[in-house]
Scaffold this motif. Sequence first.
Motif, PDB file in Angstrom:
ATOM      1  N   PRO A 383      -5.570  35.451 -11.134  1.00 49.35           N
ATOM      2  CA  PRO A 383      -5.499  36.739 -10.434  1.00 49.35           C
ATOM      3  C   PRO A 383      -4.213  36.932  -9.633  1.00 49.35           C
ATOM      4  O   PRO A 383      -3.676  35.986  -9.069  1.00 49.35           O
ATOM      5  CB  PRO A 383      -6.725  36.670  -9.493  1.00 49.35           C
ATOM      6  CG  PRO A 383      -7.669  35.723 -10.145  1.00 49.35           C
ATOM      7  CD  PRO A 383      -6.814  34.716 -10.855  1.00 49.35           C
ATOM      8  N   GLY A 384      -3.762  38.176  -9.612  1.00 48.51           N
ATOM      9  CA  GLY A 384      -2.648  38.537  -8.733  1.00 48.51           C
ATOM     10  C   GLY A 384      -1.269  38.413  -9.328  1.00 48.51           C
ATOM     11  O   GLY A 384      -0.277  38.594  -8.621  1.00 48.51           O
ATOM     12  N   ALA A 385      -1.188  38.107 -10.617  1.00 44.44           N
ATOM     13  CA  ALA A 385       0.141  37.980 -11.224  1.00 44.44           C
ATOM     14  C   ALA A 385       0.875  39.323 -11.141  1.00 44.44           C
ATOM     15  O   ALA A 385       0.284  40.372 -11.349  1.00 44.44           O
ATOM     16  CB  ALA A 385       0.031  37.524 -12.667  1.00 44.44           C
ATOM     17  N   GLN A 386       2.173  39.258 -10.849  1.00 45.27           N
ATOM     18  CA  GLN A 386       2.987  40.466 -10.763  1.00 45.27           C
ATOM     19  C   GLN A 386       4.340  40.213 -11.408  1.00 45.27           C
ATOM     20  O   GLN A 386       4.890  39.129 -11.273  1.00 45.27           O
ATOM     21  CB  GLN A 386       3.208  40.854  -9.296  1.00 45.27           C
ATOM     22  CG  GLN A 386       1.928  41.187  -8.564  1.00 45.27           C
ATOM     23  CD  GLN A 386       2.211  41.798  -7.211  1.00 45.27           C
ATOM     24  OE1 GLN A 386       2.521  42.966  -7.089  1.00 45.27           O
ATOM     25  NE2 GLN A 386       2.121  40.986  -6.182  1.00 45.27           N
ATOM     26  N   PRO A 387       4.870  41.216 -12.076  1.00 42.24           N
ATOM     27  CA  PRO A 387       6.182  41.021 -12.701  1.00 42.24           C
ATOM     28  C   PRO A 387       7.295  40.956 -11.656  1.00 42.24           C
ATOM     29  O   PRO A 387       7.224  41.616 -10.624  1.00 42.24           O
ATOM     30  CB  PRO A 387       6.342  42.257 -13.580  1.00 42.24           C
ATOM     31  CG  PRO A 387       5.492  43.296 -12.945  1.00 42.24           C
ATOM     32  CD  PRO A 387       4.343  42.560 -12.315  1.00 42.24           C
ATOM     33  N   ILE A 388       8.289  40.158 -11.946  1.00 41.48           N
ATOM     34  CA  ILE A 388       9.535  40.161 -11.169  1.00 41.48           C
ATOM     35  C   ILE A 388      10.604  40.756 -12.084  1.00 41.48           C
ATOM     36  O   ILE A 388      10.767  40.291 -13.217  1.00 41.48           O
ATOM     37  CB  ILE A 388       9.944  38.736 -10.755  1.00 41.48           C
ATOM     38  CG1 ILE A 388       8.808  38.041 -10.001  1.00 41.48           C
ATOM     39  CG2 ILE A 388      11.212  38.762  -9.901  1.00 41.48           C
ATOM     40  CD1 ILE A 388       9.091  36.563  -9.703  1.00 41.48           C
ATOM     41  N   SER A 389      11.275  41.779 -11.619  1.00 45.08           N
ATOM     42  CA  SER A 389      12.351  42.372 -12.426  1.00 45.08           C
ATOM     43  C   SER A 389      13.617  41.562 -12.198  1.00 45.08           C
ATOM     44  O   SER A 389      14.084  41.458 -11.063  1.00 45.08           O
ATOM     45  CB  SER A 389      12.578  43.828 -12.028  1.00 45.08           C
ATOM     46  OG  SER A 389      11.413  44.584 -12.298  1.00 45.08           O
ATOM     47  N   ILE A 390      14.121  40.974 -13.266  1.00 43.32           N
ATOM     48  CA  ILE A 390      15.261  40.063 -13.144  1.00 43.32           C
ATOM     49  C   ILE A 390      16.391  40.512 -14.056  1.00 43.32           C
ATOM     50  O   ILE A 390      16.176  40.759 -15.240  1.00 43.32           O
ATOM     51  CB  ILE A 390      14.855  38.611 -13.508  1.00 43.32           C
ATOM     52  CG1 ILE A 390      13.644  38.162 -12.671  1.00 43.32           C
ATOM     53  CG2 ILE A 390      16.039  37.656 -13.314  1.00 43.32           C
ATOM     54  CD1 ILE A 390      13.203  36.729 -12.930  1.00 43.32           C
ATOM     55  N   ARG A 391      17.558  40.621 -13.496  1.00 39.69           N
ATOM     56  CA  ARG A 391      18.763  40.901 -14.278  1.00 39.69           C
ATOM     57  C   ARG A 391      19.657  39.674 -14.222  1.00 39.69           C
ATOM     58  O   ARG A 391      20.065  39.237 -13.151  1.00 39.69           O
ATOM     59  CB  ARG A 391      19.498  42.130 -13.733  1.00 39.69           C
ATOM     60  CG  ARG A 391      18.747  43.431 -14.019  1.00 39.69           C
ATOM     61  CD  ARG A 391      19.409  44.639 -13.388  1.00 39.69           C
ATOM     62  NE  ARG A 391      20.685  44.968 -14.005  1.00 39.69           N
ATOM     63  CZ  ARG A 391      20.813  45.660 -15.140  1.00 39.69           C
ATOM     64  NH1 ARG A 391      19.742  46.073 -15.786  1.00 39.69           N
ATOM     65  NH2 ARG A 391      22.008  45.914 -15.625  1.00 39.69           N
ATOM     66  N   VAL A 392      19.930  39.132 -15.381  1.00 43.84           N
ATOM     67  CA  VAL A 392      20.781  37.946 -15.494  1.00 43.84           C
ATOM     68  C   VAL A 392      22.113  38.377 -16.095  1.00 43.84           C
ATOM     69  O   VAL A 392      22.145  39.094 -17.101  1.00 43.84           O
ATOM     70  CB  VAL A 392      20.123  36.882 -16.391  1.00 43.84           C
ATOM     71  CG1 VAL A 392      21.092  35.743 -16.695  1.00 43.84           C
ATOM     72  CG2 VAL A 392      18.860  36.346 -15.729  1.00 43.84           C
ATOM     73  N   THR A 393      23.193  37.947 -15.463  1.00 43.57           N
ATOM     74  CA  THR A 393      24.528  38.236 -15.984  1.00 43.57           C
ATOM     75  C   THR A 393      25.195  36.919 -16.379  1.00 43.57           C
ATOM     76  O   THR A 393      25.180  35.964 -15.611  1.00 43.57           O
ATOM     77  CB  THR A 393      25.372  38.980 -14.926  1.00 43.57           C
ATOM     78  OG1 THR A 393      24.706  40.192 -14.599  1.00 43.57           O
ATOM     79  CG2 THR A 393      26.772  39.282 -15.444  1.00 43.57           C
ATOM     80  N   GLY A 394      25.732  36.884 -17.583  1.00 40.91           N
ATOM     81  CA  GLY A 394      26.408  35.682 -18.057  1.00 40.91           C
ATOM     82  C   GLY A 394      27.702  36.058 -18.761  1.00 40.91           C
ATOM     83  O   GLY A 394      27.915  37.226 -19.126  1.00 40.91           O
TER      84      GLY A 394
END
Lengths: 483, 483
Positions: A383-394
Motif C-alpha cells: 500500500p501507498g506506492a507513488q510514482p517519482i517523476s525522474i529526469r536523467v541527463t547523460g
Amino acid sequence: MHLVAIGGSDAGISAALRARELDPSADVTVVVADAYPNFSICGIPYYVSGEVGHWRNLAHRTSADLEATGMRLRLDTFVTDIDVAGRRVLVREPDGGRSSIEYDELVVGTGALPVRPPIAGLDELGAQDGVHLLHSMGDTFALTESLDRIRPRKALIVGAGYVGLEMAEGLTARGIEVTQVEMLPEVLPTVDPELGALVHAELDRHGVRVHTRTTVTRIRRTGQDEHGKGSGRLHVEGTGQHGEPLGWDVDLVLVVVGVRPDTDLLVRAGAQTGPRGAVSVDETMATGLPHVWAAGDCAVTHHRLLGTTYLPLGTTAHKQGRVAGENALGGATRYAGSLGTQVVKVFDLVAARTGLREHEAVSAGYRPGTSQSSPDDHKAYYPGAQPISIRVTGDLDTGRLLGAQLVGARGTETAKRVDTYAAALFHAMTVDGMSELDLSYTPPLGSPWDAVQMASQAWVREHQLPPQQVALATSLPSSLARP
Amino acid sequence: MHLVAIGGSDAGISAALRARELDPSADVTVVVADAYPNFSICGIPYYVSGEVGHWRNLAHRTSADLEATGMRLRLDTFVTDIDVAGRRVLVREPDGGRSSIEYDELVVGTGALPVRPPIAGLDELGAQDGVHLLHSMGDTFALTESLDRIRPRKALIVGAGYVGLEMAEGLTARGIEVTQVEMLPEVLPTVDPELGALVHAELDRHGVRVHTRTTVTRIRRTGQDEHGKGSGRLHVEGTGQHGEPLGWDVDLVLVVVGVRPDTDLLVRAGAQTGPRGAVSVDETMATGLPHVWAAGDCAVTHHRLLGTTYLPLGTTAHKQGRVAGENALGGATRYAGSLGTQVVKVFDLVAARTGLREHEAVSAGYRPGTSQSSPDDHKAYYPGAQPISIRVTGDLDTGRLLGAQLVGARGTETAKRVDTYAAALFHAMTVDGMSELDLSYTPPLGSPWDAVQMASQAWVREHQLPPQQVALATSLPSSLARP
C-alpha cells in the motif's frame, strides 16, 4: 595563532568549528555583524509559517554552544575594512566605536545579499509599508512584525524559486491568500519545466494563485490602510505572459528573487572576482590575498562538472568553510566541488536535483540527452506506492551521468534518492553503471532495481539501446561493455 | 540462438528480460517449476499480513507481461536433468510426461530452499498440523490456508531474521499473539546487537514475545484441536538462555531460519561449488560448464569487500541474472559485486545495512573501528525530527569506509540513506571522504551535513582525530590530507 572569521553564518562558523576541532590550541574569533550567529537561514520560511515555535530554535547552535568549543564571538560587530598588509580588520563596535582586530589568518564569509529587482516603488517602500525582502534574521523579524501588525489577507510573492515557494507555503499556512509571480515560464526554474509543472500543480492544489511569464513592474501604496487592516494596502502592477497589464491589490509584498555575493570588503581589499562578481578563490579557498581565505556565498563555487561558477548553497558554504578553516591552520585540503545538489519541499511535494540540466550540459561541452520516467517509490503491491517523476541527463558520447531531477510526494524518500545520483556523479559514473550499485530493497520502501536505477535504465533504453544496434548479440555495443 | 532459463524467479526472469531487451531476435524460453513466474518472494509477508489484497498482485509482471516481451514460459515444468554435452534439459511436463528442451545457452536460476533446523518433530509435522516453512508461493498458500482453517490465536516463529521479523509483524497485524524465538543473542542478527536491540524494543512495543539466545528443540501436536480451533494445538519445547527448559502452547509454528542454495541440478551436471555449497561462478556468471551460466540464490556471490561468498538477496539475483542474460548472448559484462546492502521494515522501524560489520572486516583482513551516533533525520527545529542510529565501520589503517548500519523510524528516509553509504563503498571512499559528497538539504528533510555525513564525521573524530595528533596545526595528520 589567531584565526579570525568574518561572518556568523555557515561559512564563517564552519571555518571556526573546524579550526577548533583540529587544533584546540588555536585562538579563534568570529566577528558577526548582527546578534544571530549560526542561524539557519534556510529555516526562516518555517519560522514565518509558524512551524518553528521560537526564532531562537533556528540556531544550529546557541552562542553558548559555540563558545563551549573555545571560539570567541564578537556580536553586533561590523567589519568596515580589511587591512591586508597590517593583518587586521577594522571594526565598528556595538556601541559605534571603532577598533581593530589583528589576525594571523582571516576567513571571510560575508555571504550574500538579496537581489533587488527593478520594480518601480521598491526602493521607496519598506517594511513599514508591508514590502519585504527576506534574507537575514533582521529581515525575518521585520516580516513577522508586519504580519502581526497588518494581519494581511492577501500577499504577493515576487519569485518562485526555493525561498519563494517555501514562503508561498508558509504564508498559506498562516491563512493568507497568496499570489505568486514568476518571470520565467515555470515555477522552480532550477528544474526542467516538465517537473516545475508538477510543483505548479501542487501550488494550484493549495490555493496559491500562480502567474508565470509575468513581471512585476511597480508597487505602490493605495492609502487603504486608513480603512482597516489587511484590505488592500498595496497595489502591484505587472505584465502578463501576453504583454497584458495586470494588477493585484494585496496587503503584503515579498520579493525573493535570489541573491548576489556580498563582496564589498574583499573587493576593496584587492581580491579578484569571478562569475556573478563573486570573490575568486582556488580550491583551497585561498583568495590570493596573503593570509586571506573566503568561503560560502561571497565566493565562487567550484563545480565538479562546470568548473568555476557561482552557486550559493548552505551545504556548499559548510564544506567551503570547513576547508578554509583547515587550510588557515596550515592544512592542505581542497574543496572537492559542488554538484548543485538541492531539494525543496513544497506542500506535500518534494523536488530535488543534482548535476546538470541539458542546457547547462551543452554549455559545458557535453552532448546531453534526457529521459523522463516515473518509477514507483516502492513495490506497487504494498500500500501507498507513488510514482517519482525522474529526469536523467547523460552524455550521449560517453554515456556519463550528467544530472538528475526528481519530483515525488513527501514520504517517497525523494530527498535522499537524489543523493544516490549525487554520489554517482561525484564518481563520474555512467548512466548504465548506476545499475551496478547495490542499493537497498524491501517491498514497503523500494524495488529490486531502485527507482533511481529504473530511471537510469530508461535513459539507457532510450539513448543507447535502439534495437538495430543490438540485433546481433555477439556484437554488443561498446557502451555495454563495462571497464 | 535459443536461450533457456531454468527458474521463474528473479535471476531466471532477469536473464530472459535482458536477453530480449538486447536482442529482440533471440529465442528465449523460461522453464518454471510452478505456476508463479516472476513472483516477489520478498512480498509474501505482506500478502500473509493482509496488506496485499490478492496474491496475483505479488507478481512483478504477469505471465502476459512477460510473454509480451517475446519470451516463452513453460510453467509447471520441472527440469530433472541438464545434459551438458547434448545441450538440452530433460523436463517433466505438467501432465507428468517427459521431454527435453534444447538450448544454445542455459542460465540456471534454481534459487534457494528453506533451511530445516534440527527440531524434533519438524519432519513429521506439516501444513495440516499448522507447522510451516515459508519460501515459495506454494508454501504461502499452505500457510494462508492454515491461517483460515485453524484461525490461530497464538503462533510461534522460529527465527528473527528478515523474514521472521516481517512475519512477526504480519501475523500480529492479523491479530495473532506472536512468540518469536531466536537462537542468537539479539534479533536481526545481520546488524550489530546495539541496533538489533532497537528492533527488539519495537517488537516488544507491538506485543511480540521475543526470546533470544533460545533454541527450539521439539514440536509436537497436543491433540487439543478436538476441543476447538486455535487453542493450543501444538506444544513447542526449547532451551532458554540459561539452559532452562521452555515450553509454549501455540496453534501455528512458522520456521524461517534462512535458506540454502538449490544446486542439485547443477551439481549433478558437474558444476563446482563454493561457499555454503553454492554453485561456483566467475564474475561473468559462467559456471565453467560449457554454455551454462548460473545466477541468483543458487550461485555464489561476488562481494566487493569479501571476495567470493554466499549472500542470497533479490537485488543480487536481479543483477546477476541480467549479467548472465547479457553474456549468454555473447556479451562481455561482469557482475560488479555485492555490498550486502539490505533493509527491513519492522512495524514502524527501518533497519538497514551495507558493507561489513567489524567481525566480517576482521575476517577480510581489515583493522576495523566502529562508531555509533544518532544524528537527526532533519533539522530539529522543523517538526517531526527523529534520530537515526547509525553505526559506521571503517578501516583504522587506511580510513576506508567498510560498512554502515542504520536504524530509524519510518519516514526518516533511512532506507535510501543507506544507499549513500552503499555508493560510497562501491567507490572505495574513505570515511572522511564522505564529507565531500554534495548531498541534498532542506530543513524538513535533512541537514547541511546530512545524517550520513554527521555519522561519518563522528567516526573520524573518534578514530582519526585524537587531540594530541592535531595539536600542531601545521602538521596535520596525513589522514586529513585528501588525495
